[in-house]
Design a protein around this motif. Structure first.
Motif, short mmCIF file in Angstrom:
data_model
loop_
_atom_site.label_atom_id
_atom_site.label_comp_id
_atom_site.label_asym_id
_atom_site.label_seq_id
_atom_site.Cartn_x
_atom_site.Cartn_y
_atom_site.Cartn_z
N GLU A 67 0.93 -1.34 -0.06
CA GLU A 67 0.14 0.03 -0.03
C GLU A 67 0.84 1.20 0.00
O GLU A 67 1.97 1.32 0.74
N PRO A 68 0.56 2.37 -0.79
CA PRO A 68 1.18 3.72 -0.57
C PRO A 68 1.61 3.99 0.81
O PRO A 68 2.72 4.72 0.61
N GLU A 69 0.59 4.18 1.55
CA GLU A 69 0.94 4.58 3.11
C GLU A 69 2.02 3.60 3.59
O GLU A 69 2.58 4.14 4.55
N TYR A 70 2.56 2.44 3.22
CA TYR A 70 3.62 1.68 3.55
C TYR A 70 4.64 1.73 2.80
O TYR A 70 5.59 0.85 2.79
N THR A 71 4.74 2.77 1.86
CA THR A 71 6.19 3.06 1.12
C THR A 71 6.45 4.33 1.24
O THR A 71 5.93 5.41 1.24
N ALA A 72 7.85 4.55 1.65
CA ALA A 72 8.36 5.53 1.98
C ALA A 72 9.65 5.99 0.69
O ALA A 72 10.30 5.18 0.29
N TYR A 73 9.83 7.18 0.43
CA TYR A 73 10.65 7.74 -0.41
C TYR A 73 11.46 8.70 0.02
O TYR A 73 10.90 9.80 0.57
N VAL A 74 12.73 8.54 -0.03
CA VAL A 74 13.73 9.66 0.36
C VAL A 74 14.64 10.12 -0.59
O VAL A 74 15.23 9.36 -1.43
N PRO A 75 14.14 11.29 -1.31
CA PRO A 75 14.84 11.90 -2.66
C PRO A 75 16.20 12.19 -2.39
O PRO A 75 16.42 12.39 -1.34
N GLN A 76 16.84 12.47 -3.39
CA GLN A 76 18.21 12.60 -3.45
C GLN A 76 18.45 14.24 -2.96
O GLN A 76 19.44 14.44 -2.19
N VAL A 77 17.45 15.21 -3.28
CA VAL A 77 17.65 16.52 -2.98
C VAL A 77 16.84 16.59 -1.60
O VAL A 77 15.64 16.12 -1.56
N PHE A 78 17.31 17.40 -0.41
CA PHE A 78 16.89 17.46 0.86
C PHE A 78 15.61 18.41 0.64
O PHE A 78 15.53 19.27 0.11
#
Length: 299
Positions: free
Chosen positions: A66-77
């Protein structure tokens, strides 16, 4: 269980640039998967498509988490520099819809050694601390899948090591991780690697499987006269040859080891010659040359 699958995923920009070409990838529960390649390889574009932030030109993405259980940390802060560490955490917790998040915030800040900086403005944090804060935010909803796009680019070596210690703890807690990096030493943290260049996957596997497929013999030559010795070594027709300081690393075509080592030892200026284990960089260069040769044949 498969959490994320991409089949023939491609992205062509309006100017005709093919950023990603026919990417196939599977991420299962418990995986620690690395997408490895230099700047411009297409890694960030691939991540944006996998997260639904960019529409693929072609291909298919299948998500079972589920989307709410997927986390994304992008390259730029991407957090607010004008809010404190704690204020950013509270804001993001609200966006996630978390109720009574203070205990979770305190737990994460303590685990990342950020608790003493909770009242510091995010914009005043060092590069490594910013990445720790971004990771804290990503972990707020207790995700099953964590995507990290070049999480340690621009971070000092000590902070990089600390960050990876934290990621291993997160992985040990059952979170599947997909990360990208241009650093070959960092890539070896992955259980499985996809080597990417020019938008294409050159090869995929583990470090051991890459070493098994790499032909030839890798040696390390120690000399205070690196340039002179490198010129002499060119007569041995190495497949790859590069140096750093007083060390020259070379990969030669398949041949008996002992006669080769004796011939190299006889070069004037050589102090020491030893066999060396192939690195991920050795295999990446080999895979890149093979891909370029194949492209030239079909051009």
């Amino acid at each position: 269980m498969t959490l994320l699958r991409a089949e023939s995923l491609s992205c062509t920009y309006p100017n005709g640039t093919k950023a990603v070409r026919d990417l196939d990838m599977v991420l299962n529960e418990g995986d620690l998967l690395g997408l490895i390649g230099p700047d411009g390889a297409g890694k960030t574009t691939a991540f944006r498509m996998l997260m639904g932030l960019k529409t693929p030109t072609q291909g298919r993405i299948e998500r079972t988490v589920e989307p709410e259980y997927t986390a994304y940390v992008p390259q730029v802060f991407a957090l607010s520099p004008d809010l404190t560490v704690e204020e950013n955490m509270k804001l993001q917790a609200g966006l996630y819809g978390l109720k009574s998040p203070q205990a979770r915030i305190t737990e994460l800040l303590s685990s990342m050694d950020l608790d003493r900086f909770r009242h510091r403005m995010a914009g005043a944090l060092s590069g490594g601390m910013k990445q720790k804060l971004a990771l804290c935010v990503g972990l707020l909803p207790k995700p099953r899948l964590l995507l990290l796009d070049e999480p340690t680019t621009g971070v000092d070596p000590v902070s990089r090591r600390e960050f990876w210690e934290l990621l291993h703890q997160v992985h040990d807690e059952g979170v599947a991780i997909l990360f990208s990096t241009p650093y070959m030493d960092e890539a070896e943290y992955a259980h499985h690697m996809l080597l990417m260049h020019g938008g294409r996957i050159l090869d995929q596997g583990t470090l051991d499987s890459f070493r098994a497929k790499l032909p030839g013999l890798v040696v390390k030559v120690t000399t205070p006269q690196r340039r002179k010795v490198q010129e002499a070594m060119k007569a041995f027709a190495p497949m790859d040859l590069f140096g750093e300081g007083e060390i020259i690393r070379a990969r030669f075509p398949e041949q008996p080891a002992e006669p080769l080592l004796a011939r190299l030892s006889a070069i004037p200026g050589v102090e020491k010659v030893v066999r060396s284990e192939a690195t991920l960089e050795d295999f990446f260069l080999h895979a890149l040359v093979e891909a370029e040769e194949e492209a030239a044949i079909h051009a």
